[in-house]
Design a protein around this motif. Structure first.
Motif, PDB file in Angstrom:
ATOM      1  N   SER A 156       4.096  16.620 -14.572  1.00 19.14           N
ATOM      2  CA  SER A 156       4.672  15.329 -14.958  1.00 19.14           C
ATOM      3  C   SER A 156       6.021  15.149 -14.266  1.00 19.14           C
ATOM      4  CB  SER A 156       4.852  15.253 -16.477  1.00 19.14           C
ATOM      5  OG  SER A 156       3.597  15.268 -17.128  1.00 19.14           O
ATOM      6  N   ILE A 157       6.282  13.929 -13.837  1.00 19.16           N
ATOM      7  CA  ILE A 157       7.561  13.609 -13.195  1.00 19.16           C
ATOM      8  C   ILE A 157       8.084  12.303 -13.769  1.00 19.16           C
ATOM      9  CG2 ILE A 157       6.969  14.798 -11.035  1.00 19.16           C
ATOM     10  CD1 ILE A 157       6.475  11.974  -9.826  1.00 19.16           C
ATOM     11  N   MET A 158       9.366  12.056 -13.587  1.00 17.23           N
ATOM     12  CA  MET A 158       9.954  10.770 -13.932  1.00 17.23           C
ATOM     13  C   MET A 158       9.778   9.829 -12.747  1.00 17.23           C
ATOM     14  SD  MET A 158      10.979  11.433 -16.952  1.00 17.23           S
ATOM     15  CE  MET A 158      11.951   9.976 -17.341  1.00 17.23           C
ATOM     16  N   THR A 159       9.492   8.579 -13.020  1.00 18.09           N
ATOM     17  CA  THR A 159       9.321   7.623 -11.925  1.00 18.09           C
ATOM     18  C   THR A 159      10.597   7.468 -11.105  1.00 18.09           C
ATOM     19  OG1 THR A 159       9.843   5.826 -13.470  1.00 18.09           O
ATOM     20  CG2 THR A 159       7.511   6.311 -13.088  1.00 18.09           C
ATOM     21  N   SER A 160      11.744   7.762 -11.720  1.00 17.63           N
ATOM     22  CA  SER A 160      13.016   7.665 -10.997  1.00 17.63           C
ATOM     23  C   SER A 160      13.136   8.734  -9.914  1.00 17.63           C
ATOM     24  CB  SER A 160      14.187   7.778 -11.970  1.00 17.63           C
ATOM     25  OG  SER A 160      14.119   8.997 -12.701  1.00 17.63           O
ATOM     26  N   GLU A 161      12.290   9.776  -9.988  1.00 17.65           N
ATOM     27  CA  GLU A 161      12.310  10.836  -8.971  1.00 17.65           C
ATOM     28  C   GLU A 161      11.649  10.383  -7.674  1.00 17.65           C
ATOM     29  OE1 GLU A 161      11.156  14.831 -10.302  1.00 17.65           O
ATOM     30  OE2 GLU A 161      11.132  14.039 -12.351  1.00 17.65           O
ATOM     31  N   ILE A 162      10.850   9.327  -7.731  1.00 21.97           N
ATOM     32  CA  ILE A 162      10.132   8.860  -6.550  1.00 21.97           C
ATOM     33  C   ILE A 162      11.054   7.962  -5.736  1.00 21.97           C
ATOM     34  CG2 ILE A 162       8.089   7.651  -5.693  1.00 21.97           C
ATOM     35  CD1 ILE A 162       6.743   8.248  -8.351  1.00 21.97           C
ATOM     36  N   GLN A 163      11.364   8.392  -4.531  1.00 18.13           N
ATOM     37  CA  GLN A 163      12.268   7.658  -3.668  1.00 18.13           C
ATOM     38  C   GLN A 163      11.489   6.961  -2.549  1.00 18.13           C
ATOM     39  OE1 GLN A 163      15.483   7.435  -4.524  1.00 18.13           O
ATOM     40  NE2 GLN A 163      14.986   8.752  -6.269  1.00 18.13           N
ATOM     41  N   PRO A 164      11.996   5.834  -2.038  1.00 18.60           N
ATOM     42  CA  PRO A 164      11.324   5.155  -0.921  1.00 18.60           C
ATOM     43  C   PRO A 164      11.228   6.077   0.287  1.00 18.60           C
ATOM     44  CG  PRO A 164      13.037   3.759  -1.884  1.00 18.60           C
ATOM     45  CD  PRO A 164      13.202   5.120  -2.490  1.00 18.60           C
ATOM     46  N   SER A 165      10.158   5.912   1.040  1.00 19.41           N
ATOM     47  CA  SER A 165       9.958   6.761   2.213  1.00 19.41           C
ATOM     48  C   SER A 165       9.523   5.927   3.403  1.00 19.41           C
ATOM     49  CB  SER A 165       8.897   7.821   1.917  1.00 19.41           C
ATOM     50  OG  SER A 165       8.549   8.528   3.073  1.00 19.41           O
ATOM     51  N   LEU A 166      10.042   6.249   4.567  1.00 19.08           N
ATOM     52  CA  LEU A 166       9.615   5.567   5.785  1.00 19.08           C
ATOM     53  C   LEU A 166       8.265   6.120   6.233  1.00 19.08           C
ATOM     54  CD1 LEU A 166      12.964   5.568   7.793  1.00 19.08           C
ATOM     55  CD2 LEU A 166      11.920   3.641   6.597  1.00 19.08           C
ATOM     56  N   PRO A 167       7.323   5.262   6.602  1.00 24.72           N
ATOM     57  CA  PRO A 167       6.010   5.751   7.036  1.00 24.72           C
ATOM     58  C   PRO A 167       6.082   6.667   8.245  1.00 24.72           C
ATOM     59  CG  PRO A 167       6.273   3.398   7.508  1.00 24.72           C
ATOM     60  CD  PRO A 167       7.422   3.808   6.631  1.00 24.72           C
ATOM     61  N   THR A 168       7.151   6.549   9.036  1.00 25.94           N
ATOM     62  CA  THR A 168       7.292   7.417  10.210  1.00 25.94           C
ATOM     63  C   THR A 168       7.528   8.875   9.812  1.00 25.94           C
ATOM     64  OG1 THR A 168       9.636   6.797  10.250  1.00 25.94           O
ATOM     65  CG2 THR A 168       8.148   5.619  11.727  1.00 25.94           C
ATOM     66  N   LEU A 169       7.984   9.080   8.564  1.00 22.67           N
ATOM     67  CA  LEU A 169       8.218  10.447   8.105  1.00 22.67           C
ATOM     68  C   LEU A 169       6.932  11.114   7.654  1.00 22.67           C
ATOM     69  CD1 LEU A 169      11.491   9.972   6.005  1.00 22.67           C
ATOM     70  CD2 LEU A 169      11.272  10.773   8.353  1.00 22.67           C
ATOM     71  N   THR A 170       5.897  10.350   7.348  1.00 27.93           N
ATOM     72  CA  THR A 170       4.678  10.917   6.785  1.00 27.93           C
ATOM     73  C   THR A 170       3.449  10.690   7.654  1.00 27.93           C
ATOM     74  OG1 THR A 170       4.104   8.910   5.564  1.00 27.93           O
ATOM     75  CG2 THR A 170       5.583  10.456   4.481  1.00 27.93           C
ATOM     76  N   GLY A 171       3.487   9.701   8.522  1.00 31.39           N
ATOM     77  CA  GLY A 171       2.309   9.362   9.295  1.00 31.39           C
ATOM     78  C   GLY A 171       1.375   8.432   8.551  1.00 31.39           C
TER      79      GLY A 171
END
Length: 207
Positions: A156-171
């Protein structure tokens, strides 16, 4: 009823005052006569209500995720979209389908389509092995399995832990991303994957 009829009706002010007195009496029940003590009790009740509201909001802000490995990277999906995890033993290939559609599997009498997310996201392909797992995801409109390399954790995680991510970082293209966690686990947006029209295959085999 006409306006004249409304005006002709006599308002029973005595009855209205009686109701107001009864309401005020009901509200005041259980309170001491001392105004300072009343205020103290009201403050205590407000604090209790605030704590309970905070607990509810905290629960709403918490989600459960299933983590898995995909092409040497760590990903996750909300467990509310997952109906079960199934070992990939055998599958039947379907002709005339996109390359990311591996085929179908039989899960206790249910025929489920399975797709390879690595090919769907254009990630490095490791091939299919005996230890691969199928995560069956579903919504009200769609259901299919996604093939992953392995399952690593459920937490379980808090939704506040989810940060925006650039698609270039993940593919992975931006529309499929919910965000990224501090430990660089990429959280996928399962709702977008389930509703993607490219995954719904309507091609037919020529006879």
């Amino acid at each position: 009823m006409s306006n004249n009829d409304l005006m002709s009706k006599k308002i029973d002010w005595d009855r209205i005052h009686r109701h107001l007195d009864e309401s005020n009496t009901a509200i005041g029940k259980g309170f001491p006569a001392d105004p300072d003590k009343k205020i103290k009790i009201l403050k205590q009740r407000a604090q209790l209500l605030s704590r309970e509201t905070g607990k509810i909001e905290g629960k709403k802000a918490q989600i459960e995720i299933v983590e898995f490995v995909l092409a040497y990277e760590n990903y996750a999906i909300e467990s509310k979209y997952i109906s079960e995890v199934y070992p990939l033993k055998e599958f039947t290939a379907i002709p005339c389908t996109p390359n990311f559609v591996l085929g179908i599997i039989n899960v206790r009498g249910r025929i489920i389509s399975i797709i390879d997310l690595k090919k769907f996201f254009d990630l490095p392909d490791k091939g299919i092995a005996d230890f691969n797992k199928v995560i069956i995801i579903s919504s009200e409109l769609n259901e299919f399995g996604i093939v992953v390399d392995s399952i690593t954790d459920v937490r379980s995680i808090m939704t506040s832990e989810i940060q925006p991510s650039l698609p270039t970082l993940t593919g992975v293209r931006e529309e499929y991303l919910k965000g990224i966690l501090e430990d660089r686990i990429v959280v996928l947006e399962a709702a977008m994957i389930l509703s993607d029209s490219k995954i719904i295959v309507h091609e037919e085999v020529d006879t």
